[in-house]
Design a protein around this motif. Structure first.
Motif, short mmCIF file in Angstrom:
data_model
loop_
_atom_site.label_atom_id
_atom_site.label_comp_id
_atom_site.label_asym_id
_atom_site.label_seq_id
_atom_site.Cartn_x
_atom_site.Cartn_y
_atom_site.Cartn_z
N MET A 192 1.02 -1.22 -0.27
CA MET A 192 -0.23 -0.34 0.21
C MET A 192 1.37 1.16 0.08
N PRO A 193 0.85 2.61 -0.80
CA PRO A 193 1.39 3.57 -0.32
C PRO A 193 1.29 3.99 0.69
N HIS A 194 2.27 4.80 1.37
CA HIS A 194 2.13 5.33 2.52
C HIS A 194 1.68 6.93 2.56
N ARG A 195 0.98 6.80 2.91
CA ARG A 195 0.77 8.87 3.32
C ARG A 195 0.92 8.83 4.52
N SER A 196 1.67 10.41 4.80
CA SER A 196 1.65 10.35 6.82
C SER A 196 0.88 11.87 6.87
N LEU A 197 -0.20 12.05 6.31
CA LEU A 197 -0.70 12.70 6.84
C LEU A 197 -1.87 12.03 7.28
N GLY A 198 -2.44 11.86 8.45
CA GLY A 198 -3.30 10.72 8.32
C GLY A 198 -4.74 11.98 9.20
N PRO A 199 -5.54 11.28 9.19
CA PRO A 199 -6.98 11.99 9.15
C PRO A 199 -7.18 13.54 10.12
N LYS A 200 -6.31 12.73 11.36
CA LYS A 200 -6.20 14.55 12.30
C LYS A 200 -5.07 15.31 12.13
N GLY A 201 -5.10 15.08 11.46
CA GLY A 201 -3.31 15.83 10.90
C GLY A 201 -4.04 16.79 9.49
N PHE A 202 -4.16 16.65 9.00
CA PHE A 202 -5.33 17.19 7.67
C PHE A 202 -6.39 18.18 8.41
N THR A 203 -7.02 17.65 9.60
CA THR A 203 -8.13 18.96 10.19
C THR A 203 -7.27 19.81 10.63
N VAL A 204 -6.50 20.17 11.28
CA VAL A 204 -5.70 20.54 11.80
C VAL A 204 -4.72 21.32 10.96
N LEU A 205 -4.21 21.07 9.57
CA LEU A 205 -3.60 21.04 8.45
C LEU A 205 -5.00 22.83 8.07
N MET A 206 -5.86 21.92 7.60
CA MET A 206 -6.63 22.62 7.09
C MET A 206 -7.57 23.61 8.07
N SER A 207 -7.50 23.60 8.47
CA SER A 207 -7.90 24.26 10.18
C SER A 207 -7.01 25.63 10.36
N ALA A 208 -6.07 25.19 9.70
CA ALA A 208 -5.06 26.36 9.89
C ALA A 208 -4.48 26.90 8.61
N VAL A 209 -4.78 26.85 7.53
CA VAL A 209 -5.04 26.96 6.34
C VAL A 209 -6.35 28.29 6.44
N CYS A 210 -7.70 27.38 6.66
CA CYS A 210 -8.85 28.05 6.69
C CYS A 210 -8.09 29.30 7.63
N PHE A 230 -5.58 17.77 -1.56
CA PHE A 230 -5.87 16.73 -0.31
C PHE A 230 -7.00 15.24 -1.11
N MET A 231 -8.52 15.24 -0.99
CA MET A 231 -9.00 14.60 -1.59
C MET A 231 -8.47 14.00 -2.43
N LEU A 232 -7.80 14.26 -3.41
CA LEU A 232 -7.67 13.91 -5.00
C LEU A 232 -6.69 12.69 -4.11
N ASN A 233 -5.27 13.37 -3.39
CA ASN A 233 -4.03 12.42 -3.05
C ASN A 233 -5.10 11.78 -2.05
N TYR A 234 -5.81 11.35 -1.17
CA TYR A 234 -6.54 10.42 -0.36
C TYR A 234 -6.96 9.60 -1.30
N ARG A 235 -7.78 9.97 -2.82
CA ARG A 235 -7.51 8.43 -3.38
C ARG A 235 -7.45 7.82 -3.95
N ALA A 236 -6.31 8.54 -4.27
CA ALA A 236 -4.56 7.63 -5.03
C ALA A 236 -3.84 6.37 -4.21
N ALA A 237 -4.77 6.83 -2.99
CA ALA A 237 -3.47 6.38 -1.56
C ALA A 237 -4.45 4.48 -1.75
#
Length: 165
Positions: free
Chosen positions: A19-37, A70-77
């Motif tokens: 399986m491909p590795h994705r280092s950013l999990g769901p919690k990290g994604f939420t934190v990152l998107m909150s910061a970007v927003c 990010f959604m496209l990246n998670y789909r590719a994973a």
């Protein structure tokens, strides 16, 4: 990421799920998107207050594009490959993010495993037999690909050696 196991079935001598590795999990994604927003809203608000109100829309567009990327990246994973070795066949199955599965089967006695180091690019792991060649595990890192190639090579060698039981 690879998972190696000696299958619970008596016939399977090697099984792996790649399986491909994705280092950013769901919690990290939420934190990152909150910061970007937060940063985009604060910047957009600043421009709005000084009279450049159209910038606010572009800041929202930036957030939307980052989210879509990010959604496209998670789909590719969701892509993964399985490798199963039995005394009669080496089977590689690739499941696309859409769920479509492709499967290739090789005679383990005649198969040749090749890990090609390519200068300036990632290495390439392939299986060849009787004029057919399959490149697989392309999403793994070079060290992961080398480890997997060694494990599969060892399993293929053990599969070719007749047991004296």
């Amino acid at each position: 990421m690879t998972e190696l196991s000696a299958g619970p079935q008596a016939e399977t001598s090697f099984a792996a799920v790649l399986m491909p590795h994705r280092s950013l999990g769901p919690k990290g994604f939420t934190v990152l998107m909150s910061a970007v927003c937060l940063v985009s809203f604060a910047t957009g608000l600043l421009f709005y207050l000084i009279g450049a109100w159209p910038v606010m829309g572009f800041m929202g567009l930036d957030v939307a594009l980052i989210y879509i990327a990010f959604m496209l990246n998670y789909r590719a994973a969701r892509l993964y490959e399985t490798v199963d070795l039995t005394p009669g066949a080496l089977t590689v199955t690739r499941v696309q993010p859409s769920g479509k599965a492709e499967s290739w089967s090789f005679n383990p006695y005649w198969v040749r495993l090749d890990l090609e180091d390519r200068i300036g690019r990632s290495s390439e792991l392939s299986i060849a037999s009787h004029g057919k060649r399959l490149v697989f595990a392309a999403f793994l890192t070079d060290p992961e690909r080398e480890d997997f190639a060694q494990a599969l090579s060892k399993a293929l060698s053990a599969n070719k050696t007749p047991s004296l039981a």
